[in-house]
Design a protein around this motif. Structure first.
Motif, PDB file in Angstrom:
ATOM      1  N   GLN A   1       0.982  -1.441  -0.062  1.00 26.64           N
ATOM      2  CA  GLN A   1       0.080   0.030  -0.003  1.00 26.64           C
ATOM      3  C   GLN A   1       0.731   1.330  -0.061  1.00 26.64           C
ATOM      4  O   GLN A   1       1.835   1.369   0.658  1.00 26.64           O
ATOM      5  CB  GLN A   1      -1.141   0.130   1.217  1.00 26.64           C
ATOM      6  CG  GLN A   1      -1.975  -1.190   1.138  1.00 26.64           C
ATOM      7  CD  GLN A   1      -2.947  -1.041   0.230  1.00 26.64           C
ATOM      8  OE1 GLN A   1      -3.452   0.023  -0.167  1.00 26.64           O
ATOM      9  NE2 GLN A   1      -3.315  -2.080  -0.190  1.00 26.64           N
TER      10      GLN A   1
ATOM     11  N   LYS B   1       0.847   5.694  -0.508  1.00 26.86           N
ATOM     12  CA  LYS B   1      -0.127   6.735  -0.162  1.00 26.86           C
ATOM     13  C   LYS B   1       0.671   8.041  -0.866  1.00 26.86           C
ATOM     14  O   LYS B   1       1.798   8.206  -0.294  1.00 26.86           O
ATOM     15  CB  LYS B   1      -0.846   6.896   1.036  1.00 26.86           C
ATOM     16  CG  LYS B   1      -1.855   7.975   1.019  1.00 26.86           C
ATOM     17  CD  LYS B   1      -2.651   7.857   2.294  1.00 26.86           C
ATOM     18  CE  LYS B   1      -3.682   8.918   2.479  1.00 26.86           C
ATOM     19  NZ  LYS B   1      -4.568   8.807   3.726  1.00 26.86           N
TER      20      LYS B   1
ATOM     21  N   GLU C   1      -8.377   1.223   3.188  1.00 24.95           N
ATOM     22  CA  GLU C   1      -8.131   2.637   3.167  1.00 24.95           C
ATOM     23  C   GLU C   1      -9.362   3.127   3.072  1.00 24.95           C
ATOM     24  O   GLU C   1     -10.479   2.556   2.558  1.00 24.95           O
ATOM     25  CB  GLU C   1      -7.431   3.166   1.874  1.00 24.95           C
ATOM     26  CG  GLU C   1      -7.930   2.688   0.658  1.00 24.95           C
ATOM     27  CD  GLU C   1      -7.003   3.178  -0.583  1.00 24.95           C
ATOM     28  OE1 GLU C   1      -6.113   3.811  -0.336  1.00 24.95           O
ATOM     29  OE2 GLU C   1      -7.481   2.884  -1.842  1.00 24.95           O
TER      30      GLU C   1
ATOM     31  N   ASN D   1     -11.680   6.756   1.877  1.00 23.02           N
ATOM     32  CA  ASN D   1     -11.613   7.896   1.293  1.00 23.02           C
ATOM     33  C   ASN D   1     -12.845   8.668   1.256  1.00 23.02           C
ATOM     34  O   ASN D   1     -14.057   8.023   1.188  1.00 23.02           O
ATOM     35  CB  ASN D   1     -11.333   7.817  -0.204  1.00 23.02           C
ATOM     36  CG  ASN D   1      -9.874   7.251  -0.471  1.00 23.02           C
ATOM     37  OD1 ASN D   1      -8.985   7.770   0.050  1.00 23.02           O
ATOM     38  ND2 ASN D   1      -9.812   6.049  -1.067  1.00 23.02           N
TER      39      ASN D   1
END
Length: 675
Positions: free
Chosen positions: A342, A344, A654, A656
Motif C-alpha cells: 500500500q 499513499k 483505506e 476516502n
C-alpha cells in the motif's frame, strides 16, 4: 632488457609530459603549485636524459646528475609542507631548506670532484646517491610521523610514490657501492617505476587543498589524456610480451608476435569504445581530479535555511518543494509506503498520480531497497539494462511527465519516493547531482520521520488526557447504565404497546451491554483485546442498518454478493454504526442514506452515501480525521471518524471521502479480502 629500459624511460617521459600539461592547465599560482610544476619538469627532464643515454650511449654521469637535481627538488617539496610561505622567494629563504640545499650542493660538488680527481672513481657517486636517497626517506618519515590523521590521508600517496622511487634507487646504488658497478637490469627498470608511481602523485595533488596544488582542468582533456596513457601502457606491455614471444618462439616467433600484437590491438579497441568503461573512467576522473560541482557546506546551510523559513502548510509539502528546487522541477510529489503493498500520496504539486502507476510502486520499492539508486525515467526508457532487475512501464510515467524517482530512506529502512518532473531540454543527472539529491533526500526523510513521530507523540498525549478525563465520566456512565437497565427490566410491563416498542427495547438492551463494556475498559485504562474471526460482512452491515433505522432518515442497503472476511466483528460493527450515524445526522429526515457493498478482485469496497449538508475540502483535509476535533459541541468527543480510519488502515485498507457542501457525502472504504 635494453629495449624494456628504453621503452620504460620513454613511457615515464610521456607520463610526466601529461602531468606537466595538467599542472600548466590548472593555472594555480600558489607557490607550492609552482614548485610541484618544477618537480614535474625536472623529473621529465631526468627521464628524458636517461632515455637518450640508452639510445646514444653518452656518459651515464649526465643521467645521474639529472637524478641528483630531481632528488633535490622533491626533497624541497617535502620540506615545504612544514613551512609557512607566500612565494617561491620566501620558501627558498626558509632556514631548513637553505641548509638542505647547501648540504646537497656540497655533497654533489665534492663527490663529483673526487670522481674526476680519482680518474672517474664512480664509487663516490654511488655513495652520494645512497646518502641522498636515504636522506629523502628520513624526510618522508619525519613528515608522515608529524602529520595528523587528516593530513596523513592527503599525503600518503605522495609519500609512497617518492618513497618507492627512493627505496629502489637506494637498493640500486647500495649494490653498486658493494660491487663497484651498476646492475643495469635495475637501471633499465627505473623508468617503469616512475610510471607506476604516477597515479599516486595525481591522487595526492587532488587531496591536498591547503599547501599544495589542486588540479582543476577540463574534464574532457583529462579523460582523453587518461585514455591515451592507458592505451600507451597497455601497448607497451603487449610489445614486451610480443618481444618475448619472438625471442622464445624460434622459427614461429615472428608469426606469434605479430598475431599476438594484432589480437592485443583488437582487445584495446574494444575496451576503448566500450561505453561502460568510458563512463566509469569519466566518473573516476571527475571524483578524483576536480573540485566538486557543489559546495556541500553551502548546500547544507541552504537546506537548513529552507526548512526554517518555509511557508508550507505541512512538512510533506515542505519536503517536496525543497526537493523540487534541487533539480528545478516544475512539479513533484511525495509517496509513502503505508503497508507492504500500500502506497499513499502524501502531497502532490501539479502532478496527477492515479491508479495507472500503483502496480509499479511495489516493483520500484523492491528495486530501491536492493540498489538504493535514483531512477531516471528517460534513461530507463532508452536503456532498461542500466537498471538491472527493474521492470516497470516507462511510458506510463513519461505520460504523467515524471522524470526522476528519488528513494527516501530513514536510516536503512525504506520510507517512500519523491517523484519529480523536469522540463529542461537537456535532462540528465551526473554522479554529483545524484550524490547531492540522495543526501538531501536522506535529510528530508529524517525530517519527515521526526515530524511524524512528534505528531504521534502529540496524539498519544491527547489520549493520555482522555484517559485521565474518563475517570470523571465513569460515574455519569454508571447512572446511564442504571437507567437503561431499569427500562430493560420493566419492559415486560409494556407488552400492550405497538410492536416497534419491542425493537426499541432490544436496541436499548444492546446499548446497555455496550456501555458496560465501555465502563470496563475505562476502569482498566486500556482497550479490550481485539479478537478476529470469519464474519459475513453483509450480515453485519444489515444488523447495523436495522439498529440505525429507528432514526430518520432510514438507510437502504445494496449488496451484489456475500463476502466473508477475517475481522474483529465488534470493532467493525462500531465503525460502521458510527459512520452511518454521522450520515443520518448530516441528512434531513426526508433525505436518503445509501450503503452498498461490492467485491472486486482482491478488495471489498463499502460505500456510505447521503444527500446531506456535505463538507468542504478544507474540512476534510484538515479536521475530519483529526482526533478530538468535533463539530457537535459537547455532544461529541471527535474520535469516532479517527478511530474508524485507524481501524481500516490497521487491516491494510483505506478510507476516502468525496463531498460537496450542500450536495452530500460519500465515504468509500476499501478492505483487502486476505488479511
Amino acid at each position: 632488457m635494453w629495449l624494456a629500459g628504453t621503452l620504460g624511460y620513454l613511457g615515464a617521459t610521456l607520463a610526466y609530459v601529461i602531468f606537466t600539461l595538467m599542472l600548466f592547465a590548472a593555472r594555480n599560482k600558489a607557490p607550492v603549485a609552482r614548485w610541484l610544476l618544477l618537480c614535474a619538469l625536472v623529473t621529465l627532464f631526468a627521464n628524458g636524459v636517461a632515455a637518450a643515454q640508452l639510445k646514444f650511449g653518452f656518459n651515464i654521469q649526465w643521467a645521474m646528475a639529472a637524478d641528483a637535481v630531481k632528488i633535490a627538488v622533491w626533497a624541497v617539496l617535502i620540506l615545504s609542507f612544514n613551512s609557512e610561505y607566500h612565494s617561491i622567494k620566501t620558501l627558498l629563504k626558509n632556514s631548513y631548506i637553505q641548509k638542505y640545499l647547501l648540504t646537497w650542493l656540497g655533497l654533489v660538488s665534492g663527490c663529483w670532484l673526487l670522481c674526476y680527481l680519482l680518474d672517474f672513481a664512480y664509487e663516490y657517486l654511488f655513495l652520494l646517491f645512497v646518502l641522498l636517497n636515504l636522506w629523502s626517506l628520513v624526510l618522508l618519515e619525519q613528515l608522515f610521523r608529524s602529520a595528523n590523521a587528516q593530513i596523513r590521508w592527503a599525503i600518503w600517496p605522495l609519500v609512497i610514490a617518492i618513497a618507492g622511487v627512493s627505496i629502489f634507487d637506494f637498493v640500486l646504488y647500495a649494490q653498486a657501492v658493494m660491487v663497484q658497478a651498476i646492475d643495469f637490469d635495475f637501471w633499465y627498470s627505473r623508468g617503469l617505476i616512475s610510471i607506476f608511481v604516477m597515479p599516486l602523485l595525481l591522487v595526492s595533488t587532488r587531496r591536498v587543498k591547503e599547501g599544495s596544488v589542486r588540479i582543476f582542468v577540463s574534464r574532457q582533456v583529462v579523460f582523453y589524456s587518461s585514455m591515451l596513457m592507458i592505451a600507451g601502457i597497455y601497448l607497451l606491455v603487449m610489445a614486451l610480451t610480443g618481444y618475448l614471444l619472438n625471442y622464445l618462439g624460434g622459427e614461429w616467433g615472428d608469426l606469434l608476435s605479430i598475431g599476438f600484437l594484432l589480437l592485443s590491438g583488437i582487445v584495446l579497441a574494444v575496451l576503448l569504445i566500450t561505453e561502460s568503461l568510458r563512463r566509469r573512467l569519466k566518473v573516476f576522473i571527475a571524483k578524483n581530479f576536480f573540485a566538486n560541482k557543489y559546495e556541500y557546506r553551502d548546500e547544507w546551510l541552504q537546506l537548513i535555511g529552507a526548512i526554517e523559513t518555509t511557508s508550507a502548510e505541512n512538512y510533506y509539502q515542505m519536503a517536496t518543494q525543497i526537493m523540487m528546487s534541487k533539480v528545478d522541477a516544475t512539479s513533484g510529489a511525495i509517496v509513502k509506503r503505508v503497508a507492504f503493498e500500500q502506497f499513499k500520496v502524501k502531497y502532490s504539486q501539479d502532478m496527477d498520480i492515479d491508479e495507472s502507476l500503483s502496480d509499479d510502486f511495489l516493483l520500484l520499492s523492491q528495486f530501491c531497497q536492493k540498489q538504493g539508486w535514483i531512477i531516471d525515467i528517460d534513461e530507463y526508457a532508452n536503456d532498461p539494462h542500466s537498471y538491472p532487475s527493474l521492470f516497470i512501464q516507462p511510458s506510463a510515467w513519461q505520460k504523467k511527465g515524471i522524470t526522476y524517482i528519488v528513494p527516501i530512506f530513514i536510516g536503512k529502512a525504506f520510507f517512500g519516493f519523491f517523484l519529480l518532473s523536469e522540463n529542461r531540454e537537456e535532462r540528465g543527472l551526473n554522479w554529483e547531482d545524484r550524490d547531492l539529491i540522495f543526501a538531501v533526500s536522506k535529510q528530508l526523510g529524517n525530517f519527515v520521520s521526526l515530524h511524524e513521530a512528534n505528531e504521534k507523540l502529540a496524539e498519544s498525549k491527547q489520549f493520555d488526557a482522555f484517559n485521565r478525563m474518563s475517570a470523571f465520566l465513569v460515574h455519569d456512565l454508571k447512572n446511564v447504565q442504571a437507567q437503561l437497565s431499569l427500562i430493560t427490566n420493566n419492559a415486560t410491563k409494556h407488552r400492550d404497546n405497538p410492536e416497534f416498542i419491542d425493537d426499541v427495547f432490544e436496541t436499548v438492551e444492546s446499548a446497555t451491554e455496550r456501555l458496560g463494556k465501555v465502563l470496563t475498559q475505562l476502569r482498566n485504562k486500556q482497550a479490550a483485546q481485539s479478537s478476529r474471526k470469519t464474519i459475513e460482512l453483509t450480515a453485519v452491515i444489515e444488523k447495523v442498518i436495522e439498529q440505525r433505522n429507528i432514526s430518520q432518515p432510514t438507510v437502504s442497503f445494496d449488496a451484489n454478493e456475500s463476502c466473508e472476511i477475517d475481522l474483529d466483528d465488534e470493532t467493525f460493527f462500531s465503525v460502521m454504526n458510527h459512520l452511518i450515524q454521522n450520515a443520518q445526522e448530516a441528512t434531513k429526515d426526508d433525505g436518503w442514506v445509501k450503503v452498498s457493498l461490492s467485491a472486486t478482485g482482491k478488495y471489498v469496497q463499502i460505500e456510505i452515501a447521503d444527500n446531506g449538508t456535505g463538507m468542504s475540502s478544507a474540512f476534510i483535509k484538515n479536521r475530519l480525521f483529526k482526533p478530538f476535533d468535533t463539530t457537535k459541541g459537547n455532544a461529541g468527543m471527535g474520535i469516532g471518524v479517527y478511530e474508524a480510519k485507524q481501524f481500516i488502515e490497521s487491516i491494510a485498507g483505506e478510507i476516502n471521502v468525496e463531498s460537496a457542501e450542500g450536495e452530500g457525502t460519500t465515504m468509500k472504504i476499501r478492505i483487502p479480502r486476505v488479511q
